[in-house]
Design a protein around this motif. Structure first.
Motif, short mmCIF file in Angstrom:
data_model
loop_
_atom_site.label_atom_id
_atom_site.label_comp_id
_atom_site.label_asym_id
_atom_site.label_seq_id
_atom_site.Cartn_x
_atom_site.Cartn_y
_atom_site.Cartn_z
N THR A 58 0.83 -1.20 0.00
CA THR A 58 0.00 0.00 0.00
C THR A 58 0.87 1.26 0.00
O THR A 58 2.02 1.23 0.46
N TYR A 59 0.33 2.35 -0.52
CA TYR A 59 1.01 3.64 -0.52
C TYR A 59 -0.01 4.71 -0.13
O TYR A 59 -1.18 4.61 -0.45
N TYR A 60 0.50 5.73 0.54
CA TYR A 60 -0.39 6.80 1.01
C TYR A 60 0.25 8.15 0.74
O TYR A 60 1.48 8.32 0.77
N ALA A 61 -0.61 9.12 0.50
CA ALA A 61 -0.16 10.50 0.49
C ALA A 61 0.28 10.87 1.90
O ALA A 61 -0.28 10.38 2.89
N ASP A 62 1.25 11.75 1.99
CA ASP A 62 1.78 12.11 3.31
C ASP A 62 0.71 12.70 4.22
O ASP A 62 0.73 12.48 5.43
N ASN A 63 -0.23 13.43 3.64
CA ASN A 63 -1.21 14.12 4.48
C ASN A 63 -2.33 13.22 5.00
O ASN A 63 -3.18 13.67 5.77
N VAL A 64 -2.34 11.94 4.60
CA VAL A 64 -3.33 11.01 5.14
C VAL A 64 -2.68 9.83 5.85
O VAL A 64 -3.37 9.03 6.49
N LYS A 65 -1.37 9.73 5.74
CA LYS A 65 -0.65 8.61 6.33
C LYS A 65 -0.89 8.57 7.84
O LYS A 65 -0.79 9.57 8.53
N GLY A 66 -1.21 7.37 8.33
CA GLY A 66 -1.49 7.22 9.75
C GLY A 66 -2.94 7.45 10.12
O GLY A 66 -3.37 7.11 11.23
N ARG A 67 -3.72 8.03 9.20
CA ARG A 67 -5.14 8.27 9.46
C ARG A 67 -6.04 7.43 8.56
O ARG A 67 -7.12 7.02 8.97
N PHE A 68 -5.60 7.21 7.33
CA PHE A 68 -6.39 6.46 6.35
C PHE A 68 -5.77 5.08 6.12
O PHE A 68 -4.54 4.93 6.17
N THR A 69 -6.63 4.11 5.83
CA THR A 69 -6.16 2.76 5.50
C THR A 69 -6.90 2.25 4.28
O THR A 69 -8.15 2.23 4.26
N ILE A 70 -6.14 1.85 3.27
CA ILE A 70 -6.74 1.25 2.08
C ILE A 70 -6.63 -0.27 2.21
O ILE A 70 -5.63 -0.80 2.69
N SER A 71 -7.68 -0.95 1.77
CA SER A 71 -7.68 -2.41 1.80
C SER A 71 -8.56 -2.91 0.66
O SER A 71 -9.27 -2.12 0.02
N ARG A 72 -8.51 -4.21 0.43
CA ARG A 72 -9.33 -4.77 -0.64
C ARG A 72 -9.76 -6.17 -0.28
O ARG A 72 -9.07 -6.88 0.47
N ASP A 73 -10.90 -6.57 -0.82
CA ASP A 73 -11.41 -7.92 -0.68
C ASP A 73 -11.64 -8.43 -2.10
O ASP A 73 -12.65 -8.09 -2.73
N ASN A 74 -10.71 -9.21 -2.60
CA ASN A 74 -10.81 -9.66 -3.99
C ASN A 74 -11.97 -10.62 -4.21
O ASN A 74 -12.47 -10.75 -5.32
N ALA A 75 -12.39 -11.29 -3.17
CA ALA A 75 -13.54 -12.19 -3.29
C ALA A 75 -14.83 -11.40 -3.50
O ALA A 75 -15.79 -11.90 -4.10
N LYS A 76 -14.84 -10.15 -3.01
CA LYS A 76 -16.03 -9.30 -3.15
C LYS A 76 -15.85 -8.23 -4.22
O LYS A 76 -16.72 -7.37 -4.38
N ASN A 77 -14.72 -8.25 -4.90
CA ASN A 77 -14.44 -7.23 -5.93
C ASN A 77 -14.61 -5.81 -5.39
O ASN A 77 -15.21 -4.94 -6.04
N THR A 78 -14.10 -5.60 -4.21
CA THR A 78 -14.30 -4.32 -3.54
C THR A 78 -13.01 -3.80 -2.91
O THR A 78 -12.24 -4.58 -2.36
N VAL A 79 -12.81 -2.51 -3.03
CA VAL A 79 -11.70 -1.84 -2.35
C VAL A 79 -12.29 -0.84 -1.37
O VAL A 79 -13.35 -0.25 -1.62
N TYR A 80 -11.62 -0.67 -0.24
CA TYR A 80 -12.13 0.17 0.85
C TYR A 80 -11.12 1.27 1.18
O TYR A 80 -9.92 1.15 0.94
N LEU A 81 -11.66 2.33 1.77
CA LEU A 81 -10.81 3.37 2.33
C LEU A 81 -11.38 3.72 3.71
O LEU A 81 -12.44 4.35 3.80
N GLN A 82 -10.69 3.27 4.74
CA GLN A 82 -11.07 3.62 6.11
C GLN A 82 -10.42 4.95 6.46
O GLN A 82 -9.19 5.08 6.40
N MET A 83 -11.24 5.92 6.82
CA MET A 83 -10.73 7.26 7.12
C MET A 83 -11.03 7.59 8.57
O MET A 83 -12.21 7.67 8.97
N ASN A 84 -10.00 7.77 9.35
CA ASN A 84 -10.12 8.13 10.76
C ASN A 84 -9.54 9.52 11.01
O ASN A 84 -8.80 10.05 10.19
N SER A 85 -9.87 10.07 12.15
CA SER A 85 -9.36 11.40 12.55
C SER A 85 -9.53 12.40 11.41
O SER A 85 -8.59 13.14 11.06
N LEU A 86 -10.72 12.45 10.87
CA LEU A 86 -10.95 13.31 9.72
C LEU A 86 -10.79 14.78 10.06
O LEU A 86 -11.13 15.23 11.16
#
Length: 126
Positions: A58-86
């Motif tokens: 995974t790679y992140y922009a510096d201004n979201v690093k530590g707050r956002f998390t990207i993940s994916r579920d290939n079985a569900k054909n879905t990618v996610y973006l968890q955004m915390n401390s908005l």
């Protein structure tokens, strides 16, 4: 190309969290890296995060690093973006994107992506 549909945006207070989803269809999702970008009207599109086809890198922009998390579920054909401390400055339309080339890791260069979703609005209030 692949069809992408984002969901999960909304209005949240500063410090809160949201989870964005991007459902893909139309080609072998699990073979392509995915990314999230965001855009504020009148400003350039901004890279947020990217994830490899397997999900192992995974790679992140510096201004979201530590707050956002990207993940994916290939079985569900879905990618996610968890955004915390908005923050107020996270307000934007968030788009997911699929890489142009199979099994290639892509990062922040938008030209490496050839499929884009319509976007979902995220608004952070004080």
């Amino acid at each position: 190309q692949v069809q992408l549909v984002e969901s999960g945006g909304g209005l949240v207070q500063a410090g809160g969290s949201l989870r964005l989803s991007c459902a893909a269809s139309g080609r072998t999702f699990s073979s392509y890296a995915m990314g999230w970008f965001r855009q504020v009207p009148g400003k350039e599109r901004e890279f947020v995060a990217a994830i490899s086809w397997s999900g192992s890198t995974t790679y992140y922009a510096d201004n979201v690093k530590g707050r956002f998390t990207i993940s994916r579920d290939n079985a569900k054909n879905t990618v996610y973006l968890q955004m915390n401390s908005l923050k107020l400055e996270d307000t934007a339309i968030y788009h997911c994107a699929a890489a142009r080339t199979q099994y290639a890791m892509v990062r922040d260069y938008s030209g490496n992506y050839n499929s884009w979703g319509q976007g979902t609005q995220v608004t952070v209030s004080s």
